[in-house]
Scaffold this active site. Structure first.
Site, short mmCIF file in Angstrom:
data_model
loop_
_atom_site.label_atom_id
_atom_site.label_comp_id
_atom_site.label_asym_id
_atom_site.label_seq_id
_atom_site.Cartn_x
_atom_site.Cartn_y
_atom_site.Cartn_z
N THR A 39 0.92 -1.48 -0.02
CA THR A 39 0.01 -0.23 -0.03
C THR A 39 1.03 1.26 0.08
O THR A 39 0.58 2.14 -0.65
CB THR A 39 -0.90 -0.20 1.24
OG1 THR A 39 -1.56 -1.36 1.13
CG2 THR A 39 -1.91 1.27 1.27
N HIS A 42 1.86 1.73 -3.44
CA HIS A 42 0.89 2.32 -4.25
C HIS A 42 0.75 3.86 -4.02
O HIS A 42 0.44 4.47 -4.85
CB HIS A 42 -0.34 1.82 -3.66
CG HIS A 42 -1.04 0.64 -4.66
ND1 HIS A 42 -0.68 -0.26 -5.14
CD2 HIS A 42 -2.21 1.04 -5.03
CE1 HIS A 42 -1.47 -0.97 -5.86
NE2 HIS A 42 -2.38 0.05 -6.07
ZN LIG Z 1 0.13 -3.29 5.27
#
Ligand SMILES: [Zn+2]
Ligand SMILES: NC(=O)c1ccc[n+]([C@@H]2O[C@H](COP(=O)([O-])OP(=O)(O)OC[C@H]3O[C@@H](n4cnc5c(N)ncnc54)[C@H](O)[C@@H]3O)[C@@H](O)[C@H]2O)c1
Length: 338
Positions: A39, A42
């Site tokens: 994440t 990302h």
């Molecule tokens: Zn994580």
């Protein structure tokens, strides 16, 4: 103190700032290690610029020591080793039925509010889980992703003697496979990156590359034709969705761990034909964290080998650029005091 800041446009900076006193109900943590999550990558790629409040410190896979207590905090003392369960569920309502970890108004700390990639981090005390004095702080940075794996395996109800296939041998898939194997089930990891297949084997897992073998035939051969009792979809690609309904056997349970941002095609006929179940799994609950803490503290699984790099906070820009250029690496930890 040192803090890293995501500035947008694939850019991090490292700044010096004043140490902040924890407000009422919060503690200040001296962060030991902060792992880089998919994440976070990302976010670095700009995919979440609408959600994160740029400029901001990100990070949520961490370990540390309590450094200061705000007013009204009890049950914790300075010097205690802790990890943060980065879920701010203060907006939970009765309609969330007590499942506060997925409540409608959930805020994820480190995405929706400042995160752990800094020397000191102030967080609400209700997010803390205590570690044991002997828990290794480096390994403890794996507790958050390990808790994801523990949650997934718990919801799958996988049992000894069953067969599970894990599609995707990234950090999450490998942790799912390790935890799944602990139940006494037979576990097969399917991974297309040959270096990650090798890594999975080094971790003691049975791993195959579906580019080189017919995965459906392989799973059938390993199960006397029964196919898998549980499939964990942890790859996040259409090919995994195509194969998951093929390799699941009668009444098989499919755990959707991967985050599919877009609608994808799934063979629903197979759900009817084999009475399959599709089970969504998102983050973790308190008990998953406690189990993950226990596993890390006992350290009987090859967690150390999951950590492929440790870097000082000041190298954050190179770390994220490096991750883009090295899809083989697993967990990179930022040493927040170096
Ligand atoms: Zn994580
Ligand atoms: N449910 C949750 O709460 C939760 C929490 C964390 C991460 N996730 C999600 O879990 C997924 C995995 O996370 P990760 O950090 O391990 O990501 P990752 O991208 O490192 O791992 C995915 C792996 O799948 C492999 N892969 C690609 N195509 C494949 C195929 N056809 N067959 C087999 N393997 C294939 C890739 O080579 C890669 O190693 C992501 O979608 C992530 O967003 C979900």
């Amino acid at each position: 103190m040192k803090a890293t800041i995501y500035e947008g446009n694939r850019t991090f900076s490292v700044i010096e700032k004043e140490l902040e006193e924890p407000i009422k109900g919060e503690v200040r943590i001296k962060v030991a290690y902060s792992g880089v999550c998919g994440t976070d990558v990302h976010i670095y790629h700009g995919m979440m610029d609408k959600r994160v409040n740029i400029p901001v410190t990100i990070g949520h896979e961490m370990s540390g020591v309590i450094d200061a207590l705000g007013n009204g905090v009890s049950g914790f003392s300075i010097g205690e080793k802790v990890v943060v369960r980065p879920l701010d569920d203060r907006g939970a309502k009765p309609s969330d039925k007590g499942f506060n970890h997925i409540c409608e108004d959930l805020k994820f700390i480190g995405i929706d509010s400042p995160g752990s990639m800094q020397q000191y981090w102030n967080v609400p005390a209700f997010t803390l889980h205590k570690l044991k004095p002997e828990t290794d702080l480096k390994l403890a940075a794996l507790i958050e992703p390990l808790a994801v794996a523990v949650h997934d395996v718990r919801l799958s109800e996988l049992k000894a003697g069953e067969t599970a296939v894990v599609l995707g041998g990234g950090p999450i898939g490998l942790l799912v496979a390790m935890v799944a194997k602990e139940t006494g089930a037979q576990v097969i990891v399917s991974e297309v990156n040959e270096n990650r297949v090798t890594k999975a084997k080094e971790l003691g897992l049975n791993a195959v590359n579906p580019v080189n073998i017919d995965l459906v035939e392989y799973v059938k051969a390993q199960t006397e034709g029964r196919r898998a009792d549980v499939v964990f979809e942890v790859a996040g690609v259409q090919q995994a969705l195509d194969v998951m309904t093929e390799i699941a056997g009668i009444r098989g349970r499919i755990l959707m761990v991967a985050i599919h941002g877009q609608k994808k095609e799934v063979d629903l006929f197979k759900f009817f034909w084999k009475e399959l179940k599709l089970i969504g799994a998102r983050v973790y609950e308190k008990e998953d964290y406690e189990k993950a803490i226990d596993l890390i503290t006992k350290n009987e699984l090859p967690f150390e080998q999951m950590i492929t790099e440790v870097q000082p906070l000041s190298n954050i820009q190179q770390v994220f650029e490096g991750i883009d250029n090295n899809p083989d690496g697993l967990k990179v930890l930022m040493d927040c005091q170096a």
